[in-house]
Enzyme design. Structure first.
Site, PDB file in Angstrom:
ATOM      1  N   ASP A 300     -12.293  45.406   2.340  1.00  0.00           N
ATOM      2  CA  ASP A 300     -12.318  43.955   2.442  1.00  0.00           C
ATOM      3  C   ASP A 300     -10.884  43.456   2.576  1.00  0.00           C
ATOM      4  OD1 ASP A 300     -13.228  41.390   2.462  1.00  0.00           O
ATOM      5  OD2 ASP A 300     -14.273  41.492   0.545  1.00  0.00           O
ATOM      6  N   ASP A 572     -17.021  42.876  -3.321  1.00  0.00           N
ATOM      7  CA  ASP A 572     -16.919  42.153  -4.590  1.00  0.00           C
ATOM      8  C   ASP A 572     -18.086  41.221  -4.844  1.00  0.00           C
ATOM      9  OD1 ASP A 572     -16.401  40.278  -2.680  1.00  0.00           O
ATOM     10  OD2 ASP A 572     -14.411  39.720  -3.403  1.00  0.00           O
ATOM     11  N   ASP A 576     -22.538  42.515  -1.221  1.00  0.00           N
ATOM     12  CA  ASP A 576     -21.996  43.848  -0.984  1.00  0.00           C
ATOM     13  C   ASP A 576     -22.774  44.946  -1.702  1.00  0.00           C
ATOM     14  OD1 ASP A 576     -19.836  42.929   0.593  1.00  0.00           O
ATOM     15  OD2 ASP A 576     -18.775  42.323  -1.219  1.00  0.00           O
TER      16      ASP A 576
END
Length: 850
Positions: A300, A572, A576
């Site tokens: 990410d 996070d 996800d």
């Protein structure tokens, strides 16, 4: 001031009827696994079954203590594995915890607090900053309402919500006030759909699990074959069948690697402990090795590659530019610019701050944290640092709108406007050089800054006047570029997979050096529909995938796994969870991530730092190398332990059996175990991250050649020479009867030779390519301690009654000690010669390569 709507909401009677019809507003309960069956599975897999059989055979052979020890090993490992699995499977349960216990709704025209589980379709939710939305709803009234949807969408910025736009369960309100009509509850929400996907996602078995199964099967096959051969030889010699069977059972049990799984587990646990000191929390021990095998990292952006701290870094005004030094949300700033530029920037900051008066930074636990939209907080921090006045209260505010792309407020000084540059410039007069303004905006954008424009419309002017263009950034973490370079040196491929805007993602990728030579940026909806083409795209090196949905993250992980990659995926948010469970190694953010992501992950970054991933990969690779080290050590000693039985069987019994079964067990469980554990704590090689991970079997031809062609024969050869020489000096000849005391002394010499061989073998196994002198003797202090303990155990086995009589050996003669001591130099010389020969062959291969 609270906002009002023109509808009273449901009546209590209507709400009660709908609650009876639709049921409670709760997340659907997933089918709960049978915990008894889960625990039983940990006690009945192949390795456990083999150990149970070994325990049963030991009991039949009259060795109840050994049987009990093996059973304890199986149960303890089963309990540990069960606890890990139980914790990992709580991810879906954590999703339900995101729904708050209470919500405020409008009923019968009044705002009341109700339990969130009693919400029904049609209820009017009353929303304020800090509220967690507890159902999917449609906005019916909005005053500067904005929601943080990052845990569902991955989008880092709060999303403004105006009339008839949705707010989703599990998100929370950042700024403004509003009311929203519930349109979906419980299992019909978007949050519930993600819970279902997370529940269905299955975690693949780790490479270590698969390879350990192969190792165990190989060693088990060897043990069984040796037992069968021993039984056949005993029977052929005319011994009693019962005696032959018991002897064969004892040999088989002695060769079963009782210490293998505990050694692996303790090695992984030690590595996990070391990772914790690097701010990486391991939730599944097997993930330690999987990290070392990682070949592709999907990372990410926000908080992992960047600090997740928005800040103003540049302000252009018609009077000149101002640059800003400072970090995070601490108000202290160093400003650089002319006096005129600073005054103009102060005026612009004052207007910008008035458009979002609720945003501010607050000092908590010694750290400044944002309250509200991070971009608006950054503007307020800049305004405070440049000396702008506190914004006066005003009821005539228009919140940021995704359609107009601007926000405004009207007070006694006129109308203040902030927003996207093109939206604000459309309201301004043309007394500025449009080309110059456009160049400033373009320059900031190309440098990866987020740009907003600030304008003010005074009552006497028909149009607004542009005050400034402000450039903000979420700066990369200081050492991310170095960590990315380390990944490339280690042969690990990278892709940025983010829910953020492609322009922002591309700018960060450029700054940290993530981009490959083609600088590929793709939006999630434009990804190839064919998995083969998707994998081709991802393998182009340093690709940026922006605006990614949870389903697309799953596809990315699966496409890479089909190509044979070991995939690490960071995340996070709630969205996800499925991808984290499906990836070979799921990595969650500990500081900013959700409970769902942390529970679904194998590894949690306590500092949300990409560099921590690299440190964890380094330790994972070292752990894989350590497992190979102590496997080499274990198998070498097994060769030496097998040699007396093989020679006895090959001679048809004319050469006495040099070992008793209990002596073999003393070697396996007593002297052999501790150095193996110390090898599991070997520190990482400095070259660990200088080349691509060698995705190979724990036991491969290279390891087998070293064990059965070099180390094993050297250790076994010296042991058998010592045994036979002591017999020969005492007058024994092949086929003759041997005196019991002489046999015990010769057996003691063999026992000591193998223990000394173990000592040398432990140091030789510290490296597969460098000789002992090159790596030094003090690099692993734990190994020195375990060698000292091993020598102490040897003394106990030889001289402390009743162990010598029980084991069937005795202290060797002076000649026996001398011959046994030769095992140390013999093994080290053989190991060094083998490594030198291999190095020469490697150099020749390099020379021949065109």
């Amino acid at each position: 001031m609270a906002i009002t709507v023109d509808r009273p909401g449901l009546t209590d009677a209507e709400a009660t009827l709908r609650h009876r019809r639709d049921g409670p507003n709760t997340m659907p309960e997933p089918p709960r696994p049978n915990r008894v069956a889960q625990f039983a599975a940990q006690l009945t897999h192949f390795f456990a079954a083999m150990l149970w059989v070994a325990a049963a055979l030991a009991l039949v052979a009259g060795m109840p203590v050994l049987a009990l020890a093996i059973a304890c090993v199986v149960v303890l490992n089963g309990v540990f594995a069960f606890v890990q699995e139980f914790r990992a499977d709580r991810a879906a349960e954590r999703l339900r915890a995101l729904l708050p216990m209470q919500a405020r709704v409008r009923r019968d025209g009044h705002v009341v607090a109700v339990e969130s589980r009693t919400l029904v379709v049609g209820d009017l939710l009353v929303l304020e900053p800090g509220d967690r939305v507890c159902a999917d709803a449609t906005v019916r009234a909005s005053r500067q309402l904005a929601a943080d949807e990052s845990m569902l969408t991955g989008e880092a910025e709060p999303i403004a919500r105006t009339m008839n736009e949705p707010v989703l369960a599990g998100t929370y309100i950042v700024t403004g006030q509003g009311e929203a009509e519930v349109r979906a509850i419980g299992s019909a929400t978007r949050l519930a759909a993600l819970a279902a996907v997370t529940e269905q996602a299955t975690r693949p078995p780790s490479p270590l699990t698969r390879q350990l199964h192969r190792v165990v099967r190989l060693v088990a096959l060897i043990a069984v074959l040796v037992g069968v051969v021993s039984f056949g030889v005993f029977a052929a010699l005319g011994r009693d069948l019962t005696e032959s069977l018991l002897f064969a059972i004892g040999v088989t049990v002695a060769l079963v690697p009782e210490g293998l799984l505990p050694t692996v587990t303790l090695s992984l646990a030690r590595a996990a402990q070391r990772m914790a000191t690097e701010h990486a929390l391991v939730r599944r021990l097997e993930a330690v090795e999987t990290l070392g095998a990682t070949t592709f990292i999907c990372t990410d952006k926000t908080g992992t590659l960047t600090r997740n701290e928005m800040q103003v870094v540049e302000v252009w005004t018609p009077c000149g530019s101002v640059t800003v030094d400072g970090a995070g949300y601490e108000p202290a700033r160093r400003l650089h610019g002319t006096d005129a530029a600073l005054r103009a920037a102060r005026t612009a900051a004052d207007s910008a701050a008035r458009c979002s008066p609720d945003a501010h930074a607050q000092r908590r636990d010694g750290k400044w944290t944002p309250i509200g939209d991070p971009m608006e907080v950054a503007v307020h921090v800049f305004a405070a640092g440049i000396g702008a006045a506190e914004p006066p209260p005003s009821d005539q505010r228009t919140p940021f709108d995704s359609h107009t792309r601007r926000a405004s407020v009207i007070d006694a000084d006129g109308e203040h406007i902030t927003g996207a540059p093109e939206a604000v410039l459309a309201l301004c007069d043309n007394d500025l050089d449009a080309v110059a303004v456009a160049a400033q905006i373009s320059g900031m954008t190309e440098r990866g800054l987020r740009v907003i424009a600030v304008a003010r419309a005074e009552q006497a002017r028909p149009k607004a006047r542009l005050l400034a263009v402000i450039g903000l950034e979420d700066p990369p973490r200081e050492d991310v570029a170095e960590a990315i370079a380390a990944c490339r040196s280690a042969g690990i491929e990278l892709a940025m997979v983010t829910g953020d805007h492609p322009g922002t993602a591309a700018a960060i990728a450029e700054q940290v050096g993530l981009f490959g030579p083609d600088r590929v940026v793709v939006v999630g909806e434009d990804l190839p529909t064919d998995d083969t083409r998707l994998a081709d795209l991802l393998e182009r090196g340093g690709v940026v995938i922006a605006r990614v949905s949870p389903e697309q993250k799953l596809r990315i992980a699966a496409a890479l796994q089909q190509r044979g990659h070991v995939v690490a995926m960071t995340g996070d948010g709630v969205n996800d969870g499925p991808a984290l469970r499906t990836a070979d190694i799921g990595i969650a953010m500990g500081a900013s991530g959700t409970d769902v992501a942390r529970e679904a992950a194998d590894l949690v970054l306590l500092d949300d730092h990409f560099g921590t991933i690299v440190a964890a990969v380094r330790l994972g690779r070292a752990t894989f190398a350590n497992i190979r080290r102590f496997l080499t050590y274990h198998l070498t000693d097994n060769v030496a332990e097998l040699a007396p039985f093989a020679l006895w069987a090959a001679s048809g019994g004319t050469i006495p059996l040099g070992f008793t079964v209990l002596q073999v067990l003393a070697l396996d469980i007593g002297t052999d175990m501790l150095p193996a554990l110390a090898l599991g704590a070997e520190p990482p090689n400095p070259r660990t991250m200088s080349r691509r991970a060698k995705i190979r079997a724990l036991i491969d031809p290279r390891l087998l050649r070293r064990v059965f062609g070099v180390l094993g024969p050297a250790e076994a050869g010296i042991g058998m020479i010592a045994f036979l020489t002591v017999l020969a000096v005492a007058g024994w000849r092949p086929g003759a009867e041997v005196d019991a005391e002489v046999l015990a002394s010769a057996s003691g010499a063999l026992f000591v030779a193998i223990v000394f061989g173990q000592l040398a073998n432990a140091f030789a196994c510290r490296s597969e390519s460098r000789w002992v002198g090159a790596i030094g003797w003090k690099g692993n202090p734990l190994l020195l301690y375990t060698v000292a303990i091993e020598l102490g155990l040897l003394a106990v086995f030889l001289w402390v009654p009743p162990l010598p009589r029980l084991l069937g050996g005795a202290a060797p003669t002076a000649l026996g000690w001398l011959l046994a001591a030769c095992a140390i130099p013999a093994l080290l010389v053989a190991d060094t010669a083998h490594k030198m020969l291999r190095a020469r062959r490697h150099r020749h291969r390099i020379v021949r390569t065109p």
